[in-house]
Design a protein around this motif. Sequence first.
Motif, PDB file in Angstrom:
ATOM      1  N   LYS A   1       0.598  -1.028   0.252  1.00 18.09           N
ATOM      2  CA  LYS A   1      -0.156  -0.121   0.039  1.00 18.09           C
ATOM      3  C   LYS A   1       0.917   1.575   0.063  1.00 18.09           C
ATOM      4  O   LYS A   1       1.469   1.338   0.782  1.00 18.09           O
ATOM      5  CB  LYS A   1      -1.402  -0.107   1.186  1.00 18.09           C
ATOM      6  N   VAL A   2       1.325   1.953  -1.259  1.00 18.26           N
ATOM      7  CA  VAL A   2       1.379   2.435  -1.986  1.00 18.26           C
ATOM      8  C   VAL A   2       1.075   4.387  -1.448  1.00 18.26           C
ATOM      9  O   VAL A   2       0.336   4.292  -2.195  1.00 18.26           O
ATOM     10  CB  VAL A   2       2.604   3.035  -2.836  1.00 18.26           C
ATOM     11  N   HIS A   3       2.176   5.168  -0.792  1.00 14.75           N
ATOM     12  CA  HIS A   3       1.359   7.242  -0.481  1.00 14.75           C
ATOM     13  C   HIS A   3       2.980   7.657  -0.985  1.00 14.75           C
ATOM     14  O   HIS A   3       3.875   7.187   0.132  1.00 14.75           O
ATOM     15  CB  HIS A   3       0.964   6.375   0.995  1.00 14.75           C
ATOM     16  N   ASN A   4       2.095   8.857  -1.251  1.00 15.24           N
ATOM     17  CA  ASN A   4       2.903   9.506  -1.917  1.00 15.24           C
ATOM     18  C   ASN A   4       2.805  10.843  -1.082  1.00 15.24           C
ATOM     19  O   ASN A   4       1.772  11.253  -1.777  1.00 15.24           O
ATOM     20  CB  ASN A   4       2.913   9.968  -3.627  1.00 15.24           C
ATOM     21  N   ASP A   5       3.722  11.151   0.053  1.00 12.34           N
ATOM     22  CA  ASP A   5       4.014  11.908   1.290  1.00 12.34           C
ATOM     23  C   ASP A   5       4.617  13.473   0.790  1.00 12.34           C
ATOM     24  O   ASP A   5       4.073  14.386   0.944  1.00 12.34           O
ATOM     25  CB  ASP A   5       4.722  11.272   2.125  1.00 12.34           C
ATOM     26  N   ALA A   6       4.690  13.502  -1.069  1.00 16.06           N
ATOM     27  CA  ALA A   6       5.314  14.614  -1.289  1.00 16.06           C
ATOM     28  C   ALA A   6       4.360  15.824  -1.651  1.00 16.06           C
ATOM     29  O   ALA A   6       2.952  15.292  -1.618  1.00 16.06           O
ATOM     30  CB  ALA A   6       5.863  14.793  -2.521  1.00 16.06           C
ATOM     31  N   LEU A   7       4.581  16.743  -1.265  1.00 17.01           N
ATOM     32  CA  LEU A   7       4.151  18.111  -1.673  1.00 17.01           C
ATOM     33  C   LEU A   7       3.830  18.578  -3.342  1.00 17.01           C
ATOM     34  O   LEU A   7       2.242  18.818  -3.044  1.00 17.01           O
ATOM     35  CB  LEU A   7       4.299  19.562  -0.678  1.00 17.01           C
ATOM     36  N   SER A   8       4.861  18.139  -3.805  1.00 17.41           N
ATOM     37  CA  SER A   8       3.673  18.191  -5.289  1.00 17.41           C
ATOM     38  C   SER A   8       4.790  17.446  -6.225  1.00 17.41           C
ATOM     39  O   SER A   8       4.060  17.110  -7.479  1.00 17.41           O
ATOM     40  CB  SER A   8       4.600  19.791  -5.416  1.00 17.41           C
TER      41      SER A   8
END
Length: 142
Positions: free
Chosen positions: A56-63
């Motif tokens: 389960k992958v989450h992209n925590d970057a802002l942009s």
Amino acid sequence: MALSVRLSALVALSLTLSTEAFAASTIMVKEDGEAGGPMTISLDHASVPAGDVIFKVHNDALSEEHEMVLVKLKSADETVPVNAAKHRVDESKLKSLGEVADLKAGKDGQLKVKLAPGNYLLLCNIKGHFEAGMKAKLTVTP
Ligand SMILES: [Cu+2]
């Protein structure tokens, strides 16, 4: 009467056991980092038992957009080939087992695969991201 109650209890027990035996492992993957800075892939488990694994992958970057590519390594210390001119890992020389592609900032994605025991690497192969630190090892145990 008493026998059938015991039998149904046994059936219930065996159903519970078989469900647990085939349950998938879930690995939470967090990706982070903005253009020009350090970038990371982190896993909540460095090791899982062989079988079905759900990433389960989450992209925590802002942009920044990220991705997650899963490759099998020949050994725990194998270094993957990087095309320095393209600033990307040469995936044609690796065995990819799947990926979560084009994950926009703040979004979630999922990859489910059946993994055999061995050594694996998760990486992001958007230009420059592997070099910026987007790699994480995973061990699958028998
Ligand atoms: Cu990335």
